[in-house]
Write a protein that holds these residues in place. Structure first.
Motif, short mmCIF file in Angstrom:
data_model
loop_
_atom_site.label_atom_id
_atom_site.label_comp_id
_atom_site.label_asym_id
_atom_site.label_seq_id
_atom_site.Cartn_x
_atom_site.Cartn_y
_atom_site.Cartn_z
N ILE A 181 0.84 -1.20 0.00
CA ILE A 181 0.00 0.00 0.00
C ILE A 181 0.87 1.25 0.00
CG2 ILE A 181 -1.64 1.35 1.39
CD1 ILE A 181 -3.01 -1.23 2.18
N GLU A 184 2.61 1.61 -3.52
CA GLU A 184 1.69 1.92 -4.63
C GLU A 184 1.12 3.33 -4.50
OE1 GLU A 184 0.01 -2.48 -6.04
OE2 GLU A 184 -1.35 -1.17 -4.94
N GLU A 200 10.27 2.75 6.25
CA GLU A 200 10.02 1.33 6.50
C GLU A 200 10.96 0.86 7.62
OE1 GLU A 200 8.06 -1.42 5.54
OE2 GLU A 200 9.37 -2.35 7.01
N GLY A 263 -0.12 -2.30 7.56
CA GLY A 263 -0.79 -3.59 7.55
C GLY A 263 -2.28 -3.45 7.79
N CYS A 340 1.49 -9.42 -6.37
CA CYS A 340 1.71 -8.42 -7.42
C CYS A 340 1.70 -7.02 -6.83
CB CYS A 340 0.62 -8.49 -8.48
SG CYS A 340 0.49 -10.10 -9.27
P1 NAD Z 1 2.15 -4.82 4.49
O1 NAD Z 1 2.13 -5.83 5.54
O2 NAD Z 1 2.32 -5.22 3.06
O3 NAD Z 1 3.32 -3.74 4.78
C1 NAD Z 1 3.36 -2.98 5.95
C2 NAD Z 1 4.78 -2.53 6.14
O4 NAD Z 1 4.81 -1.61 7.20
C3 NAD Z 1 5.74 -3.66 6.51
O5 NAD Z 1 6.81 -3.64 5.61
C4 NAD Z 1 6.14 -3.33 7.94
O6 NAD Z 1 7.46 -3.72 8.23
C5 NAD Z 1 5.98 -1.83 7.96
N1 NAD Z 1 5.75 -1.24 9.28
C6 NAD Z 1 4.93 -1.69 10.26
N2 NAD Z 1 4.94 -0.84 11.31
C7 NAD Z 1 5.80 0.18 10.99
C8 NAD Z 1 6.24 1.36 11.65
N3 NAD Z 1 5.79 1.67 12.86
N4 NAD Z 1 7.14 2.16 11.02
C9 NAD Z 1 7.58 1.85 9.77
N5 NAD Z 1 7.21 0.75 9.10
C10 NAD Z 1 6.32 -0.08 9.70
O7 NAD Z 1 0.83 -3.96 4.69
P2 NAD Z 1 0.10 -2.91 3.77
O8 NAD Z 1 1.02 -2.33 2.75
O9 NAD Z 1 -0.59 -1.99 4.72
O10 NAD Z 1 -0.95 -3.81 3.02
C11 NAD Z 1 -1.93 -4.53 3.79
C12 NAD Z 1 -2.39 -5.77 3.07
O11 NAD Z 1 -3.07 -5.44 1.88
C13 NAD Z 1 -1.23 -6.68 2.73
O12 NAD Z 1 -1.56 -8.00 3.06
C14 NAD Z 1 -1.12 -6.54 1.23
O13 NAD Z 1 -0.65 -7.72 0.61
C15 NAD Z 1 -2.53 -6.19 0.82
N6 NAD Z 1 -2.48 -5.37 -0.39
C16 NAD Z 1 -2.19 -5.96 -1.57
C17 NAD Z 1 -2.07 -5.19 -2.71
C18 NAD Z 1 -1.73 -5.85 -4.02
O14 NAD Z 1 -1.91 -7.05 -4.14
N7 NAD Z 1 -1.22 -5.14 -5.00
C19 NAD Z 1 -2.21 -3.82 -2.66
C20 NAD Z 1 -2.49 -3.25 -1.43
C21 NAD Z 1 -2.62 -4.04 -0.30
#
Ligand code: NAD
Length: 455
Positions: A181, A184, A200, A263, A340
């Protein structure tokens, strides 16, 4: 009390296919969701709106680089309100399509919020009569996780929900979390001129992506206008004079907005103030291989249970559960769920990563091909990127990582090879049309055994 064979709570990519499949098998099926939420997170708050914004961003990028194609476009500009309107129209069109499809399949739709009670009783807001069913499936999805330490003023401290409805491109944006997220949406805003800084906390962006590719992509994303810090934490966040004040690794910085993308968590609102108790495990609804929860007759699929939180995984769960209910002996296997990322360039991977193979001492050969040697990619102005294949000694594909044009489509070739155990030798007999991007995948498979034409 109205009775059904199945009540599905949640109309997302897990819930609606399950409801339609079961209704088409002659079952009396009901589905519950808010009218504006049919299609789920994917359609309303996730995959589709993000892809609509990324498409506007990608096309804007092309306009700005028209000269590379021998074209001129002196005045490339954008209208953010129209970009948002286009995105909203796409989600509306798809949502209406899903509702029509469900009605045609004979599913009864309840538009409201469902609460689950003991003995499989469901009450829906706005409806007086409770519902009862032999089976209930919780396809309740997930919501953005926003840890309590972060401020809650959503005008400044966005989750992805607010970012997707932003009324303007902010002058600067701090993205907390370098996951899918964060990257993107960060890229969307950066393309439209916002100063984006992604922080990150882990040593690499995009959890799950192999380390080498994640590293290789850092300069690519930085070139697209994003400042990315890895292995760094946002120590504190607060609001000051309508802006966000952040301390990152001891340094204080100010931003117009913050996107919290750390997340997602399961949407447990279905049991808010009810008498039912569904057990969870590390925040996810506990289920067996039959998808049954700790409450007999209540099942759960998709983001709410183990496995990746992805729309296609939820639809896969729906398909497996429907097959089990038809008496078929099938269980879910999440080892080949493709991931993806729809940035420019796209990123996709499936199966085992090189990091995992190394850690487990598995013997494998690596194959590579570059999009800079692929005719279709070069003609499209998309020669950046590469494909890596990981092939076992018996010639079967263990995993693949792609970054470059149409990675999210090309990855299907890799998934198919691994799913059906097709060897590299047999695959090399398959004719790939020329010129296509898929030839680059064939090259990467052949390259592992040294049989590729281009080395
Ligand atoms: P994610 O789990 O993919 O990434 C969250 C990131 O935040 C991790 O890398 C983590 O280490 C980091 N993080 C956590 N706490 C933090 C902090 N305090 N400071 C800095 N970094 C920190 O979660 P997301 O990007 O929120 O996405 C959520 C879900 O939605 C995921 O399961 C993802 O696969 C799904 N999603 C998928 C797509 C796609 O398929 N293209 C697109 C958007 C979301």
């Amino acid at each position: 009390m109205q009775t059904f064979d199945l009540i599905v709570i949640g109309g997302g990519p897990g819930g609606y296919p399950l409801a339609a499949r079961m209704a088409r098998q002659g079952k009396k099926v009901a589905i519950v969701d808010n009218e504006a939420e049919f299609g789920g997170t994917c359609l309303n708050w996730g995959c589709i709106p993000t892809k609509a914004l990324l498409a506007s961003a990608g096309n804007f990028h092309l306009l700005k680089h028209a000269g590379e194609f021998g074209l001129s476009c002196a005045d490339a500009g954008f209208d953010w309100a129209k970009i948002i309107e286009r995105k909203n129209n796409i989600t509306l069109q798809l949502r209406q399509g899903i509702i029509k499809m469900l009605e045609k399949a004979g599913v009864t739709l309840f538009k409201g919020i469902a609460r689950l009670y003991k003995d499989r009783v469901v009450k829906v807001s706005g409806y007086d009569e409770p519902l009862h069913s032999e089976k209930i499936c919780l396809a309740v999805g997930s919501v953005p996780a926003a840890p309590a330490v972060f401020p809650t003023n959503r005008d400044i401290f966005w989750t992805s929900n607010e970012a997707l409805h932003a009324d303007a491109v902010p002058e600067s944006l701090l993205v907390v979390g370098g996951g899918v997220i964060g990257i993107e949406l960060g890229q969307v805003f950066a393309e439209f001129g916002c100063k984006v800084c992604i922080v990150e906390m882990m040593p690499q962006i995009l959890p799950g992506l192999d380390n080498a590719t994640a590293k290789r992509l850092m300069p690519v994303f930085k070139k697209s206008g994003m400042e990315i810090m890895t292995g760094k934490k946002v120590d504190s966040l607060c609001e000051k004079n309508g802006r966000a004040l952040a301390t990152i690794d001891g340094v204080e910085r100010e931003f117009a907005k913050v996107l919290i993308a750390v997340g997602r968590r399961v949407n447990m609102s279905f049991m808010h103030e009810t008498d039912v108790h569904i057990e969870t495990e590390r925040g996810l609804i506990k289920t067996g291989s039959d998808y049954q929860t700790t409450e007999p007759g209540v099942y759960a699929i998709g983001d709410a249970i183990k496995g990746p939180m992805l729309a296609h995984k939820a639809s896969y769960d729906a398909m497996i559960l429907a097959a089990q209910w038809q008496g078929k002996t099938v269980v879910a296997d999440y080892s080949l769920v493709p991931s993806c990322v729809y940035t420019h360039p796209e990123i996709a991977w499936v199966g085992q990563s090189e990091d995992t193979l190394k850690a487990n001492g598995v013997s494998y050969k690596t194959g590579r091909s570059l999009f800079s040697a692929n005719g279709k990619a070069l003609t499209a102005g998309a020669g950046d990127g590469q494909i890596k294949t990981l092939i076992a000694d018996d010639g079967k594909l263990l995993g693949a990582v792609i970054w470059g044009p149409e990675a999210s489509n090309i990855i299907n070739e890799a998934t198919m090879l691994a799913q059906f155990g097709i060897t590299d030798h047999d695959f090399s007999m398959m004719i790939h049309p020329h010129p296509t991007l898929s030839e680059a995948f064939m090259e990467a498979v052949e390259n592992a055994s040294g049989s590729g034409v281009h080395g």
